[in-house]
Write a protein that holds these residues in place. Structure first.
Motif, short mmCIF file in Angstrom:
data_model
loop_
_atom_site.label_atom_id
_atom_site.label_comp_id
_atom_site.label_asym_id
_atom_site.label_seq_id
_atom_site.Cartn_x
_atom_site.Cartn_y
_atom_site.Cartn_z
N ALA A 248 33.32 80.42 113.02
CA ALA A 248 32.32 79.56 113.65
C ALA A 248 32.90 78.83 114.85
O ALA A 248 32.24 78.67 115.89
CB ALA A 248 31.79 78.55 112.63
N THR A 249 34.15 78.40 114.73
CA THR A 249 34.81 77.72 115.85
C THR A 249 34.96 78.66 117.04
O THR A 249 34.71 78.28 118.19
CB THR A 249 36.19 77.20 115.41
OG1 THR A 249 36.04 76.35 114.25
CG2 THR A 249 36.86 76.42 116.52
N ALA B 54 31.51 79.20 118.62
CA ALA B 54 31.08 78.04 119.41
C ALA B 54 31.85 77.95 120.72
O ALA B 54 31.28 77.60 121.76
CB ALA B 54 31.27 76.76 118.59
N LEU C 143 35.32 81.57 107.51
CA LEU C 143 34.04 81.39 108.19
C LEU C 143 34.11 80.24 109.19
O LEU C 143 33.50 80.31 110.27
CB LEU C 143 32.93 81.14 107.17
CG LEU C 143 32.53 82.33 106.30
CD1 LEU C 143 31.50 81.89 105.26
CD2 LEU C 143 31.97 83.46 107.15
N ILE D 279 29.61 75.33 109.41
CA ILE D 279 29.38 76.77 109.46
C ILE D 279 27.89 77.09 109.56
O ILE D 279 27.45 77.89 110.40
CB ILE D 279 29.99 77.45 108.22
CG1 ILE D 279 31.51 77.32 108.24
CG2 ILE D 279 29.58 78.91 108.13
CD1 ILE D 279 32.16 77.67 106.91
N THR E 278 26.37 76.02 112.96
CA THR E 278 26.79 76.94 114.02
C THR E 278 25.98 78.23 113.95
O THR E 278 25.51 78.74 114.98
CB THR E 278 28.29 77.25 113.91
OG1 THR E 278 29.04 76.03 113.98
CG2 THR E 278 28.75 78.17 115.02
N ALA E 279 25.81 78.77 112.75
CA ALA E 279 25.05 80.00 112.59
C ALA E 279 23.59 79.81 113.00
O ALA E 279 23.02 80.65 113.71
CB ALA E 279 25.14 80.49 111.14
N ASP F 224 33.06 71.85 114.53
CA ASP F 224 33.91 72.85 113.88
C ASP F 224 35.38 72.45 113.95
O ASP F 224 36.12 72.59 112.96
CB ASP F 224 33.71 74.22 114.53
CG ASP F 224 32.30 74.76 114.32
OD1 ASP F 224 31.67 74.37 113.33
OD2 ASP F 224 31.84 75.56 115.15
N TRP G 136 23.28 79.44 116.78
CA TRP G 136 23.49 80.73 117.46
C TRP G 136 22.25 81.61 117.33
O TRP G 136 21.81 82.24 118.30
CB TRP G 136 24.71 81.42 116.86
CG TRP G 136 24.96 82.78 117.43
CD1 TRP G 136 25.30 83.09 118.71
CD2 TRP G 136 24.88 84.03 116.73
NE1 TRP G 136 25.44 84.45 118.86
CE2 TRP G 136 25.20 85.06 117.66
CE3 TRP G 136 24.60 84.38 115.41
CZ2 TRP G 136 25.21 86.39 117.29
CZ3 TRP G 136 24.62 85.72 115.05
CH2 TRP G 136 24.92 86.71 115.98
#
Length: 314
Positions: A233-234, A237, A229, A289, A292-293, A249, A296
């Motif tokens: 995520a990286t 991003a 994950l 993680i 980032t989610a 990340d 987004w």
């Protein structure tokens, strides 16, 4: 007094993490980060939080160092001298943090340099302003403060090295020359991989041990869902050009890799107290993680609205 001082150090670490979270992500990240921290604190337990033992008093400051490195990589100069304080405390208190500290500081400094370089390019383009729209500032106060911190923190160590027989730094160098990789790759991966699963030790509150009280590396590690994950995520991003998220990340990924190599250097059985800091690395990965989610998802409706406006106008 020792218990009070330990609680004070841990309280400062928690407060520092929350302040950085608020600065970098506002209220949403300020609400998200304490959830992970509360689970971590519950898993560590009350006795742990007031234990002055050096492998324990350094665990929460490591999380603070990671957040400081993140905000420094995003352009916060003030984080450089503060990072010097926390990094010096970690290395001098428990030398096994050396590799983790080096990696975190390197990521922070490189990110800061990149941010300043972009600011210089914008000024050269004729704006005369830095990244936040203010006149270009001098680096002199930041560098002087950082130098003073390093002198104060490391002067006793330098004096002992010169006057002692033998010096502590010399003994450490001799030790690391004689002891390279002590743990197998499989054993080190078990220690790190067990924190990258869906049910890590900091949530369970305990670690599986063998009959001598060391970490049982014969058990199955489980699927490293967190590692996958974090890689995803990286990539997200990077693709969405979310610069601050990408730096967080990448920092988490770098610390995961550094953790593996740090564990390979543990001499003898890997007892839990030696690698309790791996819990913090896992917490940082989960926060990266989740943030980032969330970022987004928060950005998607805005892009959808902009698309609808363009369609309606056309």
């Amino acid at each position: 007094s020792l218990a009070f001082a330990t609680l004070l150090v841990n309280a400062i670490a928690v407060l520092g993490v929350l302040l950085v979270a608020r600065r970098r992500g506002g209220l949403p990240l300020l609400l998200l980060t304490p959830i992970a921290m509360q689970l971590l604190l519950h898993g560590l337990g009350a006795l742990f939080l007031r234990d002055v033992w050096n492998p324990y008093i350094t665990v929460l400051p490591l999380l603070l160092l990671a957040f400081l490195a993140w905000t420094m990589s995003c352009g916060d100069r003030w984080a450089l001298p503060v990072t010097a304080v926390v990094a010096s405390f970690l290395v001098q208190t428990h030398v096994s943090y050396a590799l983790l500290v080096l990696v975190a500081v390197a990521v922070g400094v490189v990110g800061l340099v990149v941010t300043e370089w972009h600011a210089i390019r914008r000024r050269d383009a004729g704006t005369g302003r830095d990244a936040v729209g203010e006149p270009a500032r001098s680096w002199t106060p930041t560098l002087i403060a950082t130098a003073l911190v390093l002198v104060v923190m490391w002067l006793p160590t330098a004096v002992q090295q010169v006057t002692g027989n033998p010096g502590n730094l010399g003994k450490l160098l001799s030790f690391f020359r004689d002891h390279g990789t002590e743990q197998s790759a499989a054993g080190a991966w078990h220690v790190i991989g067990s924190q990258l699963g869906a049910w890590p030790d900091w949530i369970r509150g305990h670690t599986d041990l063998n009959f001598v009280g060391a970490i049982d590396t014969t058990r199955g590690t489980g699927f490293p869902i967190v590692a996958l994950l974090l890689v995803g995520a990286t990539a997200l991003a990077w693709r969405r050009r979310l610069s601050e998220l990408l730096r967080l990340d990448l920092l988490a990924l770098a610390l995961v890799v550094a953790s593996f190599f740090a564990v390979t250097g543990v001499v003898g059985d890997v007892f839990p107290y030696l690698v309790k800091w791996t819990w913090v690395v896992s917490v940082l990965a989960w926060v990266a993680i989740a943030w980032t989610a969330v970022s987004w998802l928060r950005a998607r409706p805005m892009r959808s609205r902009q698309t609808r406006v363009v369609v309606d106008r056309s």
